[in-house]
Design a protein around this motif. Structure first.
Motif, PDB file in Angstrom:
ATOM      1  N   PHE A 114      16.946   1.892   2.357  1.00  0.00           N
ATOM      2  CA  PHE A 114      15.657   2.102   1.709  1.00  0.00           C
ATOM      3  C   PHE A 114      14.714   2.776   2.696  1.00  0.00           C
ATOM      4  N   SER A 115      13.656   3.370   2.175  1.00  0.00           N
ATOM      5  CA  SER A 115      12.697   4.086   3.027  1.00  0.00           C
ATOM      6  C   SER A 115      11.837   3.099   3.806  1.00  0.00           C
ATOM      7  N   ALA A 116      11.720   3.345   5.101  1.00  0.00           N
ATOM      8  CA  ALA A 116      10.842   2.541   5.953  1.00  0.00           C
ATOM      9  C   ALA A 116       9.565   3.299   6.304  1.00  0.00           C
ATOM     10  N   VAL A 117       9.688   4.630   6.501  1.00  0.00           N
ATOM     11  CA  VAL A 117       8.522   5.492   6.759  1.00  0.00           C
ATOM     12  C   VAL A 117       8.663   6.719   5.872  1.00  0.00           C
ATOM     13  N   ILE A 118       7.601   7.046   5.140  1.00  0.00           N
ATOM     14  CA  ILE A 118       7.623   8.206   4.249  1.00  0.00           C
ATOM     15  C   ILE A 118       6.368   9.036   4.449  1.00  0.00           C
ATOM     16  N   THR A 119       6.455  10.318   4.064  1.00  0.00           N
ATOM     17  CA  THR A 119       5.260  11.159   4.114  1.00  0.00           C
ATOM     18  C   THR A 119       5.399  12.324   3.152  1.00  0.00           C
ATOM     19  N   GLN A 120       4.259  12.750   2.644  1.00  0.00           N
ATOM     20  CA  GLN A 120       4.151  13.972   1.848  1.00  0.00           C
ATOM     21  C   GLN A 120       2.720  14.459   1.973  1.00  0.00           C
ATOM     22  N   ASP A 121       2.569  15.713   2.394  1.00  0.00           N
ATOM     23  CA  ASP A 121       1.245  16.304   2.604  1.00  0.00           C
ATOM     24  C   ASP A 121       0.450  15.435   3.585  1.00  0.00           C
ATOM     25  N   ASN A 122      -0.737  14.976   3.193  1.00  0.00           N
ATOM     26  CA  ASN A 122      -1.566  14.169   4.093  1.00  0.00           C
ATOM     27  C   ASN A 122      -1.381  12.665   3.886  1.00  0.00           C
ATOM     28  N   LEU A 149      11.157   9.631   6.346  1.00  0.00           N
ATOM     29  CA  LEU A 149      11.278   9.954   7.773  1.00  0.00           C
ATOM     30  C   LEU A 149      12.193   8.964   8.484  1.00  0.00           C
ATOM     31  N   ALA A 150      12.149   7.700   8.060  1.00  0.00           N
ATOM     32  CA  ALA A 150      12.985   6.655   8.660  1.00  0.00           C
ATOM     33  C   ALA A 150      13.410   5.701   7.555  1.00  0.00           C
ATOM     34  N   GLN A 151      14.616   5.200   7.681  1.00  0.00           N
ATOM     35  CA  GLN A 151      15.116   4.237   6.712  1.00  0.00           C
ATOM     36  C   GLN A 151      15.516   2.960   7.430  1.00  0.00           C
ATOM     37  N   ALA A 152      15.677   1.908   6.631  1.00  0.00           N
ATOM     38  CA  ALA A 152      16.236   0.657   7.125  1.00  0.00           C
ATOM     39  C   ALA A 152      17.284   0.218   6.110  1.00  0.00           C
ATOM     40  N   GLN A 153      17.999  -0.839   6.443  1.00  0.00           N
ATOM     41  CA  GLN A 153      19.099  -1.277   5.579  1.00  0.00           C
ATOM     42  C   GLN A 153      19.021  -2.786   5.399  1.00  0.00           C
ATOM     43  N   TYR A 154      19.008  -3.199   4.130  1.00  0.00           N
ATOM     44  CA  TYR A 154      19.094  -4.618   3.786  1.00  0.00           C
ATOM     45  C   TYR A 154      19.709  -4.691   2.400  1.00  0.00           C
ATOM     46  N   GLY A 155      21.002  -4.861   2.346  1.00  0.00           N
ATOM     47  CA  GLY A 155      21.721  -4.780   1.087  1.00  0.00           C
ATOM     48  C   GLY A 155      21.936  -3.343   0.645  1.00  0.00           C
ATOM     49  N   GLY A 190       0.822  -1.215   0.000  1.00  0.00           N
ATOM     50  CA  GLY A 190       0.000   0.000   0.000  1.00  0.00           C
ATOM     51  C   GLY A 190       0.849   1.256   0.000  1.00  0.00           C
ATOM     52  N   MET A 191       1.965   1.250   0.735  1.00  0.00           N
ATOM     53  CA  MET A 191       2.900   2.375   0.709  1.00  0.00           C
ATOM     54  C   MET A 191       3.491   2.536  -0.684  1.00  0.00           C
ATOM     55  N   GLN A 192       3.918   1.434  -1.288  1.00  0.00           N
ATOM     56  CA  GLN A 192       4.546   1.514  -2.605  1.00  0.00           C
ATOM     57  C   GLN A 192       3.585   2.073  -3.652  1.00  0.00           C
ATOM     58  N   LEU A 193       2.299   1.759  -3.512  1.00  0.00           N
ATOM     59  CA  LEU A 193       1.310   2.260  -4.465  1.00  0.00           C
ATOM     60  C   LEU A 193       1.105   3.763  -4.353  1.00  0.00           C
ATOM     61  N   LEU A 194       1.449   4.348  -3.215  1.00  0.00           N
ATOM     62  CA  LEU A 194       1.335   5.799  -3.045  1.00  0.00           C
ATOM     63  C   LEU A 194       2.471   6.558  -3.715  1.00  0.00           C
ATOM     64  N   CYS A 195       3.512   5.856  -4.138  1.00  0.00           N
ATOM     65  CA  CYS A 195       4.693   6.499  -4.721  1.00  0.00           C
ATOM     66  C   CYS A 195       4.464   6.813  -6.206  1.00  0.00           C
ATOM     67  N   SER A 196       5.504   7.263  -6.883  1.00  0.00           N
ATOM     68  CA  SER A 196       5.364   7.755  -8.257  1.00  0.00           C
ATOM     69  C   SER A 196       5.349   6.646  -9.302  1.00  0.00           C
ATOM     70  N   HIS A 197       6.186   5.636  -9.113  1.00  0.00           N
ATOM     71  CA  HIS A 197       6.356   4.596 -10.126  1.00  0.00           C
ATOM     72  C   HIS A 197       6.908   3.354  -9.448  1.00  0.00           C
ATOM     73  N   SER A 198       6.533   2.187  -9.959  1.00  0.00           N
ATOM     74  CA  SER A 198       7.107   0.935  -9.457  1.00  0.00           C
ATOM     75  C   SER A 198       7.706   0.146 -10.605  1.00  0.00           C
ATOM     76  N   SER A 199       8.904  -0.352 -10.395  1.00  0.00           N
ATOM     77  CA  SER A 199       9.523  -1.202 -11.409  1.00  0.00           C
ATOM     78  C   SER A 199       8.938  -2.611 -11.384  1.00  0.00           C
ATOM     79  N   GLU A 200       8.118  -2.919 -10.374  1.00  0.00           N
ATOM     80  CA  GLU A 200       7.437  -4.211 -10.334  1.00  0.00           C
ATOM     81  C   GLU A 200       6.250  -4.141 -11.300  1.00  0.00           C
ATOM     82  N   GLY A 201       6.488  -4.549 -12.534  1.00  0.00           N
ATOM     83  CA  GLY A 201       5.484  -4.411 -13.577  1.00  0.00           C
ATOM     84  C   GLY A 201       5.637  -3.135 -14.380  1.00  0.00           C
ATOM     85  N   ASN A 202       6.644  -2.306 -14.013  1.00  0.00           N
ATOM     86  CA  ASN A 202       6.909  -1.046 -14.719  1.00  0.00           C
ATOM     87  C   ASN A 202       5.632  -0.215 -14.866  1.00  0.00           C
TER      88      ASN A 202
END
Length: 196
Positions: A161-169, A152-158, A78-90
């Motif tokens: 990457f973003s763990a918590v993000i926000t923009q506007d509401n 707002l927060a990142q994590a590391q695995y290889g 659900g977080m990924q769907l709020l972003c601009s683009h996903s390479s999973e399926g381009n």
């Protein structure tokens, strides 16, 4: 009213139970028209981004989410769907939080990234109130939002990457707060308390 959008691409019950433990009874909604009555909204998701995005489009959720002006948070896919683009399926996604989602570069590590991992708080925010570095949350994913000024927060695995993000509401958590014990409960409470 707290609404959880049911697109058929997530385990709704675990999210619902997590909020019930905080004393809030969410309404599971499948009707787009009900979104306008919600005070805040959760967009959960698991699975493939292109399948989930197609379900949002075909059910009419895209316009409703675009028009929503109160707090809305995506969890995992659900977080990924709020972003601009996903390479999973381009695919073009909802474009509510800037930044692209790409496959994690895990190197010699196994994929997907699954299990407990540390948070690294980059910015103080209402959504990360009471959370400190090295506290752990539970991840299951192989794609991730690239760290940018919405992070707002990142994590590391290889890689980082973003763990918590926000923009506007809009906000997102890549991990599963509903499966992340006391830390997850605090993060969900922070979302309930978040004022735009």
């Amino acid at each position: 009213m707290l609404a959880i959008i049911d697109t058929g691409c997530a385990n709704i019950n675990s999210v619902r139970f997590a909020f019930e433990r905080l004393g809030v009874i969410p309404e599971i909604i499948t009707d787009v028209d009900k979104l306008k009555h919600a005070e805040r909204v959760i967009l959960p998701g698991v699975g493939h981004a292109s399948v989930a995005m197609e379900r949002l489009i075909s059910a009419g959720w895209v316009d409703a989410i675009n028009e929503f002006q109160r707090p809305l948070m995506g969890i995992c896919l659900g977080m990924q769907l709020l972003c601009s683009h996903s390479s999973e399926g381009n695919i073009k996604t909802l474009n509510k939080i800037k930044g692209d989602v790409a496959e994690l570069d895990v190197g010699q590590l196994t994929s997907p990234h699954m299990g407990w991992n540390n948070l690294n708080i980059l910015k103080q925010h209402a959504l990360t109130k009471g959370i400190t570095n090295e506290q752990q949350v539970y991840f299951v994913h192989s794609f991730a939002h690239q760290v940018n000024d919405c992070t707002l927060a990142q994590a590391q695995y290889g890689q980082n990457f973003s763990a918590v993000i926000t923009q506007d509401n809009f906000a997102g958590m890549q991990f599963h707060p509903e499966r992340s014990a006391k830390v997850g409960s605090q993060l969900l409470k922070n979302f309930l308390d978040w004022r735009i």
